[in-house]
Motif scaffolding. Sequence first.
Motif, PDB file in Angstrom:
ATOM      1  N   UNK A  42      40.134 -37.229 -19.976  1.00  0.00           N
ATOM      2  CA  UNK A  42      38.748 -37.491 -19.601  1.00  0.00           C
ATOM      3  C   UNK A  42      37.884 -36.338 -20.099  1.00  0.00           C
ATOM      4  N   UNK A  43      36.715 -36.642 -20.617  1.00  0.00           N
ATOM      5  CA  UNK A  43      35.854 -35.599 -21.175  1.00  0.00           C
ATOM      6  C   UNK A  43      35.411 -34.621 -20.097  1.00  0.00           C
ATOM      7  N   UNK A  44      35.540 -33.327 -20.415  1.00  0.00           N
ATOM      8  CA  UNK A  44      35.144 -32.266 -19.495  1.00  0.00           C
ATOM      9  C   UNK A  44      33.787 -31.687 -19.907  1.00  0.00           C
ATOM     10  N   UNK A  45      33.359 -30.669 -19.167  1.00  0.00           N
ATOM     11  CA  UNK A  45      32.027 -30.103 -19.381  1.00  0.00           C
ATOM     12  C   UNK A  45      31.839 -29.571 -20.801  1.00  0.00           C
ATOM     13  N   UNK A  46      32.872 -28.938 -21.334  1.00  0.00           N
ATOM     14  CA  UNK A  46      32.807 -28.405 -22.695  1.00  0.00           C
ATOM     15  C   UNK A  46      33.792 -29.183 -23.539  1.00  0.00           C
ATOM     16  N   UNK A  47      33.271 -30.105 -24.333  1.00  0.00           N
ATOM     17  CA  UNK A  47      34.146 -30.992 -25.096  1.00  0.00           C
ATOM     18  C   UNK A  47      33.652 -31.114 -26.537  1.00  0.00           C
ATOM     19  N   UNK A  48      34.563 -30.922 -27.472  1.00  0.00           N
ATOM     20  CA  UNK A  48      34.245 -31.026 -28.895  1.00  0.00           C
ATOM     21  C   UNK A  48      35.345 -31.815 -29.590  1.00  0.00           C
ATOM     22  N   UNK A  49      34.980 -32.890 -30.241  1.00  0.00           N
ATOM     23  CA  UNK A  49      35.921 -33.625 -31.086  1.00  0.00           C
ATOM     24  C   UNK A  49      35.790 -33.043 -32.491  1.00  0.00           C
ATOM     25  N   UNK A  50      36.812 -32.329 -32.949  1.00  0.00           N
ATOM     26  CA  UNK A  50      36.733 -31.655 -34.240  1.00  0.00           C
ATOM     27  C   UNK A  50      36.860 -32.606 -35.421  1.00  0.00           C
TER      28      UNK A  50
END
Length: 392
Positions: free
Chosen positions: A168-176
């Motif tokens: 599940x996406x958290x507060x700091x999320x980056x899809x590289x």
Amino acid sequence: MKLADFHIAICGAGPVGQCLALLLCKQGIAADRILLLDAKTSAQAEQDVRSIALSYGSQQILTNAGAWPIKATSIRQIHVSRRGHFGRSLIDCKDYAIPALGYVARYGDIIAPLQRATEQRGVQIKRPATVSALEESDDAVTLTLQDGEKITATIVVQAEGGTFGNQTQKARSVDYQQTAIISHITVSQSVAQRAFERFTEQGPLALLPQEDGYALVWCVRPPSAEQLLGLDDNDFKAALQQAFGQRLGQILTASSRHSYPLGLNAQAQATKRIVTIGNAAQTLHPVAGQGLNLGLRDAKILASTLAETPLQDEFNQQPVAQQVAEQLQFFLKQRQTDRNTTIRLTDSMARIFASAPDGALTQSIFGLGLGLLDIVQPAKKLLAEQMMFGWR
């Protein structure tokens, strides 16, 4: 007020969760008051053949926990370079008066001694068991399992994070927008106990010495990953040879390939009685191999913090609840610098190759920086110590 079934329930019996349980025992918390829960059976965990990089600092933590030695290959040198560009750095353990910079082991070989140690200690283990709900109250946390069983604990530690692709996406999320391809390869001119981190135009390519060859972690953009995964063995070896170069001679064999998406997903948090560590708190890009090592440092600090925390008091529940909450917040503050430094380091290195076009100025500057590392020794020492021990 009824006492909770357990002092501490740890959701996730991977290396981080089991190491935490053992360190808690060493700190004097009764083993039968600690519960480990995991969705996998012990046999499934021990059969996992993924290759994991452990830092020298992690080896010290596992030794302290009573889960070392393990079947592993030592890394005495790390060769860092930029494909097709000037600039390289060689980090050597002898410069730091330690026996190894790190170790490479299969996941199952890391988990097996941990499982033996927790069983010998008498830690309570439920597996396979999936937690479907957590309900926090002033007095305890109620864990509801998928089969309907309810368990109460004074503190719950969430140590099961999974991989970026199923979180599940958290507060700091980056899809590289990168994919890691993993395999085991053999070469014609291996260099004993030397790991290679080779930065290509699409991302890092790591070769970690393991057994008769090297564990490969090759980070590329998704279209390239799809193409590489579709190649036959000979064409895949040719593509890898082109990307890595001739430093190890010819690539002779490559095992079956697997892949997983890469991203940053981080949110270190603690409520009054629930705290996250390891991949549950931060999932990182594999560049520099810091994910598990950061999680083991979480376990080390949390164990020492909880050893000083009053876990249950039958006659004085409210002050205990307040102190538990305060200690969990104190743990977050203790881990903040190391976590933020490690996240910034891996995130910056990943972004240079994930977002910049091939041959971009930022990539060239990064390659030049690798060459300067061997000249600016304090910077090299700082990087090496961060990789081995984290920010202390």
